[in-house]
Scaffold this motif. Structure first.
Motif, mmCIF file in Angstrom:
data_model
loop_
_atom_site.group_PDB
_atom_site.id
_atom_site.type_symbol
_atom_site.label_atom_id
_atom_site.label_comp_id
_atom_site.label_asym_id
_atom_site.label_seq_id
_atom_site.Cartn_x
_atom_site.Cartn_y
_atom_site.Cartn_z
ATOM 1 N N ALA A 149 0.643 -1.133 -0.064
ATOM 2 C CA ALA A 149 0.028 0.228 -0.051
ATOM 3 C C ALA A 149 0.813 1.172 0.052
ATOM 4 N N MET A 150 2.257 1.010 0.011
ATOM 5 C CA MET A 150 3.009 2.281 0.216
ATOM 6 C C MET A 150 3.328 2.849 -1.212
ATOM 7 N N ARG A 151 3.221 4.234 -1.268
ATOM 8 C CA ARG A 151 3.447 4.933 -2.449
ATOM 9 C C ARG A 151 4.734 5.342 -2.936
ATOM 10 N N ASP A 152 5.467 4.851 -4.140
ATOM 11 C CA ASP A 152 6.708 5.312 -4.227
ATOM 12 C C ASP A 152 7.065 6.874 -4.323
ATOM 13 N N ASP A 153 6.013 7.461 -4.748
ATOM 14 C CA ASP A 153 6.248 8.930 -4.811
ATOM 15 C C ASP A 153 6.322 9.600 -3.251
ATOM 16 N N ALA A 154 5.770 8.585 -2.227
ATOM 17 C CA ALA A 154 6.376 9.326 -1.027
ATOM 18 C C ALA A 154 7.644 9.190 -0.552
ATOM 19 N N PHE A 155 8.610 8.731 -1.348
ATOM 20 C CA PHE A 155 10.005 8.540 -1.125
ATOM 21 C C PHE A 155 10.865 9.332 -2.092
ATOM 22 N N ASN A 159 14.146 10.400 -4.166
ATOM 23 C CA ASN A 159 14.899 9.261 -5.255
ATOM 24 C C ASN A 159 16.151 8.820 -4.612
ATOM 25 N N SER A 160 16.610 9.454 -3.351
ATOM 26 C CA SER A 160 17.870 9.183 -2.682
ATOM 27 C C SER A 160 17.731 7.976 -1.891
ATOM 28 N N THR A 161 16.537 7.711 -1.263
ATOM 29 C CA THR A 161 16.036 6.748 -0.551
ATOM 30 C C THR A 161 14.756 6.080 -0.938
ATOM 31 N N PRO A 162 14.762 5.365 -2.358
ATOM 32 C CA PRO A 162 13.354 4.874 -2.609
ATOM 33 C C PRO A 162 12.933 3.715 -1.641
ATOM 34 N N LEU A 163 11.849 3.168 -1.736
ATOM 35 C CA LEU A 163 11.053 2.151 -1.010
ATOM 36 C C LEU A 163 11.865 0.878 -1.297
ATOM 37 N N SER A 164 12.259 0.838 -2.664
ATOM 38 C CA SER A 164 12.792 -0.299 -2.904
ATOM 39 C C SER A 164 14.272 -0.480 -2.274
ATOM 40 N N GLY A 165 14.800 0.885 -2.330
ATOM 41 C CA GLY A 165 16.221 0.481 -1.488
ATOM 42 C C GLY A 165 16.113 0.377 -0.020
ATOM 43 N N ILE A 166 15.176 0.902 0.540
ATOM 44 C CA ILE A 166 14.763 0.436 2.079
ATOM 45 C C ILE A 166 14.682 -1.011 2.194
ATOM 46 N N LEU A 167 14.000 -1.450 1.517
ATOM 47 C CA LEU A 167 13.457 -2.968 1.732
ATOM 48 C C LEU A 167 14.537 -3.780 1.286
ATOM 49 N N ARG A 168 15.682 -3.130 0.165
ATOM 50 C CA ARG A 168 16.785 -4.101 0.165
ATOM 51 C C ARG A 168 17.774 -3.868 1.096
ATOM 52 N N ASN A 169 18.026 -2.785 1.562
ATOM 53 C CA ASN A 169 19.178 -2.549 2.296
ATOM 54 C C ASN A 169 18.963 -2.505 3.851
ATOM 55 N N ASP A 170 17.793 -2.196 4.268
ATOM 56 C CA ASP A 170 17.279 -1.969 5.789
ATOM 57 C C ASP A 170 16.458 -3.241 6.287
ATOM 58 N N ARG A 175 8.449 5.813 7.616
ATOM 59 C CA ARG A 175 7.627 6.855 8.043
ATOM 60 C C ARG A 175 6.987 8.048 7.223
ATOM 61 N N ARG A 176 7.949 7.942 5.895
ATOM 62 C CA ARG A 176 7.322 9.251 4.935
ATOM 63 C C ARG A 176 6.008 8.695 4.391
ATOM 64 N N ASP A 177 5.650 7.362 4.367
ATOM 65 C CA ASP A 177 4.474 7.141 4.055
ATOM 66 C C ASP A 177 3.536 7.317 5.107
ATOM 67 N N LYS A 178 2.547 8.218 4.894
ATOM 68 C CA LYS A 178 1.618 8.872 5.748
ATOM 69 C C LYS A 178 0.804 8.039 6.657
ATOM 70 N N ASN A 179 0.257 6.740 5.740
ATOM 71 C CA ASN A 179 -0.482 5.989 6.551
ATOM 72 C C ASN A 179 0.407 4.950 7.159
ATOM 73 N N PHE A 180 1.379 4.585 6.852
ATOM 74 C CA PHE A 180 2.438 3.869 7.905
ATOM 75 C C PHE A 180 2.876 4.519 9.080
ATOM 76 N N ALA A 229 0.887 7.270 10.612
ATOM 77 C CA ALA A 229 0.061 7.299 11.264
ATOM 78 C C ALA A 229 -0.151 6.187 12.035
ATOM 79 N N GLN A 230 -0.111 4.742 11.431
ATOM 80 C CA GLN A 230 -0.130 3.632 12.343
ATOM 81 C C GLN A 230 0.831 3.238 13.230
ATOM 82 N N LEU A 231 2.021 3.882 13.136
ATOM 83 C CA LEU A 231 2.965 3.852 14.160
ATOM 84 C C LEU A 231 2.801 4.691 15.206
ATOM 85 N N GLU A 232 2.323 6.024 15.016
ATOM 86 C CA GLU A 232 1.945 6.914 16.049
ATOM 87 C C GLU A 232 0.688 6.514 16.584
#
Length: 597
Positions: A39-45, A47-58, A207-212, A214-217
């Protein structure tokens, strides 16, 4: 400098060291199909830290077997866990310590304590085989390329205790990861389960994804915020309904770098003023206060402008507040009186989590429940006052001393023996992190080394401290485990062998499940943990059957928690020159110094 003579190197990058080097493009694509990543949007991240990069590296994909302990209550961690398939079970009751690889320390009898003197082994670091590996069970096992601890008799243990199951899409451990707090429950794989472990750096980026976000907070506000607010003494008399109003209006903020220990060696070498300038500002001296700031975790420096720089006047830790006297004065002042500005600045030392209560909410819901004697006196907060209000009301800071000079207490004020120079030293060296720091008064110490010999005697001839360490004036902060407020040594231990006792706060190593990886030793910013080769009672080195290499164990000061007399080093000093002090507050050090004048 001639640039042609410069050495050209590639600057280290954010993801030079991925959390799991084995993760593949296929794994990343699969994760993108799972909740909540789908459900996470790519445009919320960016270019320096894309979602795919987070999943691969973190992120790290973990395949767990039935009975594997994922997290243990009381352990510190830096990762959150998301269930992808299968299920895990969260114990709502405490599990027996021995079932989790923890052996409860039992206090020795006085006879056994005295017997250590004549039972001392002839060689160093002797262990019986029962202290090297677990006996009679298989609590430690290997899954893929990692070590894990298993709960024996899973069905029997959970049949007698309250628990809840978490299935695909559910998250746990995020509060401990985000706010550096102990795990509040033990989580065990109920069947074969696949989890994705997200280290805290990736969790914050997500947390750049607003829904995620909001879920954490939302989870934090529902489960923890009122508990943390209630821990503040000023709010202890608020009715539950009023406390909930405060919680609804409270803002959550973070400052600084969570992995402060990785930069510690560089930062500690900076001059004090340069160190202060680099610390993130939380509140600025001279500005009107807009909220009451509560320290949720970490440490913050309180400073005032002093000449061309800043002078440290106090440091604050969990549960302390900032801005209260100025806020209270401005709200209760006569209409004809001008408001006062903040008399000091607040800066993050390492990493700090804060809670901010807006002034309007403070005035309407908090101030009416504060007792009159808790309100600051007007002369304590007026601008240019010779006695500005300090965050620690029980102490008063005196000007810097010249080398060798001891100032007399100021008249009509409680005697104070902690100078601003000493406070700055404690913060610069992060000694304020210590809850059981060994402090030696060198004016009293005769260098007899009775403390070292006593330590060795109570640990089978192996001293766990040295009479060396950092010095400030006549004080030495000896090389021994401080049992820290923020025990970064506990983060990353693959079997949970290093843990904190809930009641005493003592951090100790359970040797039978220590695999000798050295993670704790390399993480300790004070070099107070050692890795040692261990020997049998006959003096032979224990070796790993599969590799032939010596077996190592982590060793450190355990605060003599099994001794009936308590810390042997302190009890053995014939000149009362040594004490174990909680430096997370100035008060204990101030009182100890005051007794020696």
């Amino acid at each position: 400098m001639d640039k042609s003579q410069a050495v050209l190197l590639r600057r280290p990058q954010r993801w030079d060291q991925p959390f799991d080097p084995t993760i593949t493009d296929a794994d990343v694509s699969w994760l993108r199909t799972r909740t909540p990543f789908a459900a996470m949007r790519d445009d919320a991240f960016p270019n320096s830290t894309p979602l795919s990069g987070i999943l691969r590296n973190d992120c790290k994909i973990r395949r767990c077997q039935r009975g594997e302990v994922v997290v243990r209550e009381g352990d510190y961690g830096n990762s959150a866990f998301l269930v992808l398939s299968g299920s895990v079970r969260v114990s709502l009751d405490k599990l027996p310590p021995e079932s989790l690889g923890r052996d409860e320390s039992r206090t020795k009898s006085w006879f056994d304590a005295m017997a250590q003197i004549w039972r001392r082994p002839r060689v160093a670091e002797v262990r019986p085989s029962t202290s090297v590996v677990t006996q009679g069970d298989s609590r430690i096992g290997a899954i893929d390329d990692r070590q894990a601890i298993f709960l024996q008799d899973f069905a029997g243990v959970f049949a007698e205790r309250k628990s809840i199951a978490l299935g695909p899409g559910e998250l746990f451990g995020e509060i401990a990861a985000m706010y550096r707090t102990p795990q509040t429950a033990t989580v065990v794989a109920e069947d074969e389960a696949t989890l994705v472990e997200v280290r805290w750096q990736g969790l914050r980026l997500m947390r750049r994804d607003k829904n995620f976000a909001a879920q954490l907070e939302r989870h934090y506000r529902q489960q923890w915020l009122t508990i943390h607010l209630r821990e503040t003494p000023l709010l202890r008399f608020l009715p539950e309904s009023v406390l909930q109003q405060v919680a609804d209006a409270t803002l959550l903020r973070s400052f600084g770098r969570m992995e402060w220990n990785t930069d510690f060696e560089k930062i500690r070498k900076l001059p004090v003023q340069d160190q202060i300038e680099q610390e993130p500002l939380i509140a600025i001296e001279g500005q009107l206060p807009t909220d009451l700031i509560l320290i949720r975790s970490g440490f913050a420096r309180v400073s005032q402008i002093y000449g061309a720089g800043h002078q440290t006047t106090a440091y604050l830790g969990k549960g302390h507040m900032f801005g209260f006297p100025e806020l209270a004065h401005n709200i209760t002042r006569p209409a004809t009186a001008p408001p006062v500005q903040l008399q000091q600045s607040l800066r993050a030392v390492g990493f700090v989590d804060t809670l901010h209560i807006p002034i309007e909410v403070f005035a309407e819901t908090v101030l009416p429940y504060i007792r009159q004697e808790e309100l600051p006196l007007p002369e304590k907060v007026l601008p240019n006052s010779t006695e500005p209000y300090h965050a620690h009301k029980e102490r008063r800071v005196v000007p810097r001393e010249k080398p060798g000079e001891h100032r007399a207490p100021v008249a009509d004020a409680p005697p104070t023996f902690v100078s601003t120079g000493l406070i700055e030293f404690l913060v610069q060296e992060r000694l304020n992190n210590g809850r059981q720091t060994m402090v030696i008064d060198l004016d009293r110490c005769t260098r007899c080394d009775d403390c070292v010999r006593a330590c060795a005697t109570t640990h089978d001839g192996n001293a766990r401290m040295t009479r060396t360490g950092l010095q400030h004036d006549h004080l030495m902060f000896a090389q021994a485990c401080m049992h820290c407020t923020d025990p970064v040594c506990m983060i990353g231990c693959p079997t949970g062998a290093i843990s904190r006792n809930e009641l005493s706060g003592t951090i100790s190593v359970t040797e039978p499940i220590c695999i000798g990886c050295g993670t704790c030793a390399s993480s300790c910013p004070y070099s107070n943990i050692s890795m040692v080769e261990i020997r049998s009672p006959a003096g032979r080195i224990y070796q790993d059957k599969s590799t032939g290499l010596p077996i190592l164990k982590a060793t450190k000061c355990d605060l003599c928690q099994t001794q009936p007399s308590g810390p042997a080093c302190q009890n053995a000093c014939p000149h009362d020159a040594l004490a174990r002090l909680d430096l997370s507050m100035v008060g204990p050090l101030d009182q100890w110094l005051g007794r020696r004048r």
